[in-house]
Design a protein around this motif. Structure first.
Motif, short mmCIF file in Angstrom:
data_model
loop_
_atom_site.label_atom_id
_atom_site.label_comp_id
_atom_site.label_asym_id
_atom_site.label_seq_id
_atom_site.Cartn_x
_atom_site.Cartn_y
_atom_site.Cartn_z
N ALA A 119 -0.02 8.72 0.72
CA ALA A 119 -0.15 7.34 1.23
C ALA A 119 1.07 6.49 0.87
O ALA A 119 1.62 5.80 1.73
N VAL A 120 1.50 6.53 -0.40
CA VAL A 120 2.59 5.64 -0.83
C VAL A 120 3.92 6.00 -0.16
O VAL A 120 4.56 5.12 0.44
N PRO A 121 4.34 7.28 -0.17
CA PRO A 121 5.60 7.58 0.52
C PRO A 121 5.55 7.29 2.02
O PRO A 121 6.57 6.90 2.60
N PHE A 122 4.39 7.46 2.63
CA PHE A 122 4.28 7.13 4.06
C PHE A 122 4.43 5.63 4.28
O PHE A 122 5.19 5.18 5.14
N LEU A 123 3.69 4.83 3.47
CA LEU A 123 3.76 3.37 3.63
C LEU A 123 5.17 2.85 3.31
O LEU A 123 5.63 1.88 3.91
N ASP A 124 5.83 3.52 2.38
CA ASP A 124 7.18 3.11 2.00
C ASP A 124 8.11 3.13 3.22
O ASP A 124 9.04 2.34 3.32
N LEU A 125 7.85 4.04 4.14
CA LEU A 125 8.68 4.12 5.35
C LEU A 125 8.11 3.28 6.49
O LEU A 125 8.84 2.91 7.42
N LEU A 126 6.81 3.00 6.43
CA LEU A 126 6.19 2.22 7.51
C LEU A 126 6.42 0.71 7.34
O LEU A 126 6.73 0.00 8.30
N LEU A 127 6.27 0.24 6.09
CA LEU A 127 6.29 -1.22 5.86
C LEU A 127 7.58 -1.89 6.35
O LEU A 127 7.51 -2.95 6.98
N PRO A 128 8.76 -1.31 6.08
CA PRO A 128 9.98 -1.96 6.59
C PRO A 128 9.98 -2.09 8.11
O PRO A 128 10.49 -3.07 8.65
N ARG A 129 9.38 -1.10 8.79
CA ARG A 129 9.32 -1.17 10.26
C ARG A 129 8.42 -2.33 10.69
O ARG A 129 8.78 -3.08 11.61
N LEU A 130 7.26 -2.47 10.04
CA LEU A 130 6.36 -3.57 10.39
C LEU A 130 7.05 -4.91 10.13
O LEU A 130 6.95 -5.85 10.91
N ASP A 131 7.76 -4.94 9.00
CA ASP A 131 8.44 -6.16 8.60
C ASP A 131 9.52 -6.54 9.61
O ASP A 131 9.65 -7.71 10.00
N SER A 132 10.26 -5.53 10.07
CA SER A 132 11.36 -5.80 11.01
C SER A 132 10.84 -6.38 12.32
O SER A 132 11.53 -7.10 13.01
N ALA A 133 9.57 -6.02 12.65
CA ALA A 133 8.99 -6.55 13.89
C ALA A 133 8.27 -7.86 13.66
O ALA A 133 7.66 -8.42 14.58
N GLY A 134 8.31 -8.35 12.43
CA GLY A 134 7.70 -9.64 12.10
C GLY A 134 6.18 -9.61 12.08
O GLY A 134 5.53 -10.64 12.24
N LEU A 135 5.62 -8.42 11.87
CA LEU A 135 4.15 -8.32 11.87
C LEU A 135 3.59 -8.76 10.52
O LEU A 135 4.15 -8.43 9.47
N THR A 136 2.49 -9.49 10.56
CA THR A 136 1.85 -9.95 9.33
C THR A 136 0.74 -9.00 8.93
O THR A 136 0.08 -8.39 9.78
N LEU A 137 0.53 -8.90 7.62
CA LEU A 137 -0.47 -7.98 7.10
C LEU A 137 -1.68 -8.72 6.54
O LEU A 137 -1.53 -9.76 5.89
N ALA A 138 -2.87 -8.18 6.80
CA ALA A 138 -4.08 -8.63 6.10
C ALA A 138 -4.03 -8.06 4.68
O ALA A 138 -3.16 -7.24 4.36
N ARG A 139 -4.95 -8.49 3.84
CA ARG A 139 -5.03 -7.91 2.51
C ARG A 139 -5.30 -6.42 2.62
O ARG A 139 -6.19 -6.00 3.36
N THR A 140 -4.51 -5.62 1.92
CA THR A 140 -4.68 -4.16 1.96
C THR A 140 -5.90 -3.76 1.13
O THR A 140 -6.16 -4.34 0.08
N THR A 141 -6.63 -2.77 1.62
CA THR A 141 -7.82 -2.31 0.88
C THR A 141 -7.70 -0.82 0.57
O THR A 141 -7.10 -0.05 1.33
N ILE A 142 -8.28 -0.45 -0.56
CA ILE A 142 -8.44 0.97 -0.93
C ILE A 142 -9.94 1.23 -0.98
O ILE A 142 -10.66 0.58 -1.74
#
Lengths: 462, 268
Positions: free
Chosen positions: B131-154
């Motif tokens: 999960a962490v290495p995948f999100l590490d590569l996903l989050l910058p992409r979401l950020d670059s598109a200006g997408l906002t995140l809800a509170r993350t849940t586990i």
């Protein structure tokens, strides 16, 4: 109709036939999931007593899924053979069990009775039978089918060679096929679950299997387990299809979730027949079933999963299949939780299929999230082999790398054949002896040398 | 030295062509000891993947290192045995978790674009590893598109559809569920990602898109993250997800699929 039963001063009520059957069912997770299981063991035992008192005739008067709503019910009712039923029409479910266990119920009597039984009658009596009863009665039944060899004879057990590969790689498939043939597997069918359902991909696999069977003159048949409509299209495009496959279930709505109806199955059946590829018989269909499939499609109509499963065999027998395979542990623990439930279900399915006249085999199998392991599969395989099932799966080392579940291995089939003296289909056995894969003699012994055709195949793959 | 009682398979060379367990040899006609114990070991790993509880605290630390602040929630399935037998319970939050999420709901204006839900599913091991290495590569992409995140849940003891309730509660317009997939004998560590537009209770598998087999020996984190990012953008543009979205991305069909009933095992 409501049913009541009193035991030791306590009265138990069951709202209708569905409720009575569901509560009489030996415990399994799928019936709990559906909310129809007995509340406790005592209610289950009382339901079994009430069920035992029920005249078999009731199943002709009351349907668990309404006739108007469901084409499977209509098939069951309209095809019922009252003359065949006459032999047991005076009996209750409890006395039907007694009759089945009696010497009067021999192979001939059971064969004659099959068209007179409805799936609900078979399911009902199975619910009050112990494992040994299921084995004893199944062993007396014989359902023999033919295409290029003869499957289901006494003292024989066939195997489906299942050379699945995650990307349908022809070389990978060929490698598993050679492994299976060298262990004497593949007389029921060489059957691939394709990774791709695209018609060209399916046709490529059909051609590949046809070439292997023709070149090495193997007395067996092939199947690519794709949707029936895909097989029909492949046939229309000239593909050499031996067996037409389809997963089926026991209600019209569940079959709809598989994208089939009785009409669509008939189209597949007729397309398969039209090719006339069977050399000694024309059983052209291969069906797979499994408890829980109706519930998983929310198509169970409040009927317990084992009764739904038996109804699937009414669908199967309409189309004179070569093979019917209950894939017993594939569906997962929400339907069959553990080894005990899987073992019982496999033996129930085999019994119900056989008394209904269906050529039953079993995919003795489990997934990694079920409470089951290889020991449980050994128990079920052994019991089914004793019960005289027509065929089991054979796969390299029990590990299906395409479907990610565990089933019986090529070695497992040899174990069952060895301990019980079971032999392959006679035509296939002749081929095994001819090629030297099996050594002649009363004991099962594998040959020492690589047979010529296999040497040739190896050279091609090198 | 005496010869081994194992009779090797003369066609062992074919093993190079497939991962299938071929050419195992035989003891009599049975499985040789080494092949038998290899199988038992692989089955044990798959079983442990199913049954080991998610180490949620350690995972939360990893997620925090990416700049997120996850909340732990629990499904209505109290334990693994209930989870395995009652998929319906795994699709809903328990009462305490619902209450815990309520303060973070943002209905109407200012809705977050994406809710990330990390679920143990059938392999906690898969989630912990991937999960962490995948999100590490996903989050910058979401950020670059200006997408906002809800509170993350586990989420513990969760199924894919648990994301529908969580996404709906948080008011997110799209939910992404990272979940441990049903372990195979040789792949106990596979992560699946499911994307659902406008999540709400009652969504079905036909409403989702799935990327499967994310693990070091399977689909790489980078390819998976770029595929998901593409799906998210398409989903937002066309305001759909699931079967109809898949039709437009056909050439990726082997990997990006409409969720083919992840919890309903059809017959073979």
């Amino acid at each position: 109709m409501e049913f009541t039963h009193s035991v030791r001063g306590k009265s138990y009520r069951f709202g209708d036939l569905r409720a009575l059957l569901a509560k009489a069912s030996p415990a399994r997770s799928g019936d709990y999931l559906a909310g129809i299981a007995a509340a406790d063991d005592t209610e289950r035992a009382a339901a079994q007593m009430a069920l035992a008192d029920l005249p078999l005739k009731v199943f002709l008067q009351e349907q668990v899924v309404p006739y108007e709503d469901d084409e499977v019910t209509r098939l069951i009712v309209d095809d019922h053979d009252a003359k065949a039923f006459a032999a047991v029409s005076h009996l209750t479910v409890g006395d039907f069990r007694n009759w089945l266990l009696s010497d009067e119920a021999d192979e001939a009597a059971l064969t004659a009775l099959a068209p007179g039984l409805t799936p609900e009658m078979a399911a009902a009596v199975s619910k009050i039978m112990r494992v040994q009863d299921l084995v004893l009665v199944s062993r007396k039944c014989r359902v023999v089918t033919k295409f290029r060899n003869t499957i289901g004879l006494a003292g024989r057990m066939s195997t489906r060679l299942q050379p699945n590969h995650p990307t349908d790689d022809p070389v990978g498939i060929a490698a598993s096929m050679i492994d299976g043939l060298m262990f004497g597997n593949g007389d029921a069918v060489i059957g691939i679950n394709p990774a791709s359902d695209s018609i060209p991909a399916v046709i490529a696999l059909v051609n590949m299997l046809d070439e292997a069977i023709s070149r090495y003159e193997i007395p067996t048949q092939s199947c690519v387990l794709t949707h029936v409509t895909t097989s029909v299209e492949a046939i229309n495009r000239g593909a050499p299809v031996d067996l037409v496959f389809q997963s089926i279930a026991g209600t019209e709505a569940a079959n709809k979730s598989f994208g089939v109806s009785l009409d669509i199955l008939r189209e597949g059946y007729e397309a398969g027949l039209s090719l006339q590829r069977g050399t000694i018989g024309d059983n052209v269909m291969y069906f797979e079933t499994g408890q829980g499939s109706a519930l998983s499609a929310y198509a169970h109509h409040g009927v317990d999963q084992q009764t739904c499963e038996a109804r699937a065999y009414a669908v199967a027998r309409k189309f004179k299949p070569l093979l019917v395979n209950t894939v017993v542990g594939f569906i997962g623990p929400e339907y069959l939780y553990n080894g005990k439930q899987i073992i019982r279900a496999g033996l129930e399915d085999h019994f119900c299929g056989k008394v209904l006249g269906v050529p039953m085999g079993c995919d003795v199998c489990y997934t990694n999230h079920a409470e089951a392991d290889q020991d449980d599969m050994d128990v079920l395989l052994t019991m089914l082999a004793v019960a005289g099932l027509n065929f089991v799966m054979g796969i390299p080392g029990s590990d299906d790398i395409m479907l990610n579940y565990q089933t019986t291995s090529f070695h497992d089939a040899l174990y069952a054949r060895k301990i019980l003296g079971l032999r392959p289909a006679p035509e296939f056995e002749d081929w095994l002896l001819r090629t030297g894969i099996f050594q002649p003699g009363p004991q099962l012994r594998l040959g020492d040398a690589l047979p010529k055709p296999i040497q040739h195949a190896l050279a091609q793959l090198a | 030295m005496k010869d081994s009682p194992v009779i090797p398979s003369a066609w062992r060379q074919l093993r190079q062509h497939t991962q299938a367990r071929i050419g195992l040899g035989r003891a009599g006609t049975s499985l040789p000891t080494s092949a038998h114990l290899d199988f038992q070991f692989d089955h044990a790993r798959a079983r442990d993947a199913v049954h080991r509880a998610l180490r949620a605290d350690a995972l939360a630390e990893g997620i925090k290192s990416l700049g997120l602040d996850p909340i732990a929630v629990h499904s209505a399935a109290p334990d693994r045995a209930a989870y395995l037998q009652r998929p319906d319970l795994g699709r809903r939050l328990d009462g305490a978790s619902r209450q815990a999420l309520e303060p973070f709901a943002s209905p109407g204006e200012g809705r977050p674009d994406v809710a990330l839900v990390i679920v143990d599913g059938l392999s906690a091991f898969a989630v912990e590893q991937n999960a962490v290495p995948f999100l590490d590569l996903l989050l910058p992409r979401l950020d670059s598109a200006g997408l906002t995140l809800a509170r993350t849940t586990i989420a513990m003891q969760g199924r894919v559809a648990l994301g529908d309730e969580i996404g709906e509660l948080l008011g997110a317009s799209l939910v992404v569920v990272l979940i441990g997939e049903r372990p195979g004998l040789s792949s106990p560590d596979s992560l699946g990602v499911y994307m659902t537009f406008e999540p709400r209770i009652g969504r079905t598998d036909a409403d989702r898109n799935c990327i499967s087999n994310i693990r070091p020996q399977g689909l790489s984190y980078d390819v998976a993250a770029s595929k998901l990012f593409y799906l998210i953008q398409e989903s937002r543009r066309r305001r759909i997800s699931g079967v109809s979205l898949k039709d437009e991305t056909g050439n990726d069909g082997a990997v990006i699929t409409a969720a083919a009933s992840p919890e309903r095992l059809d017959h073979k």
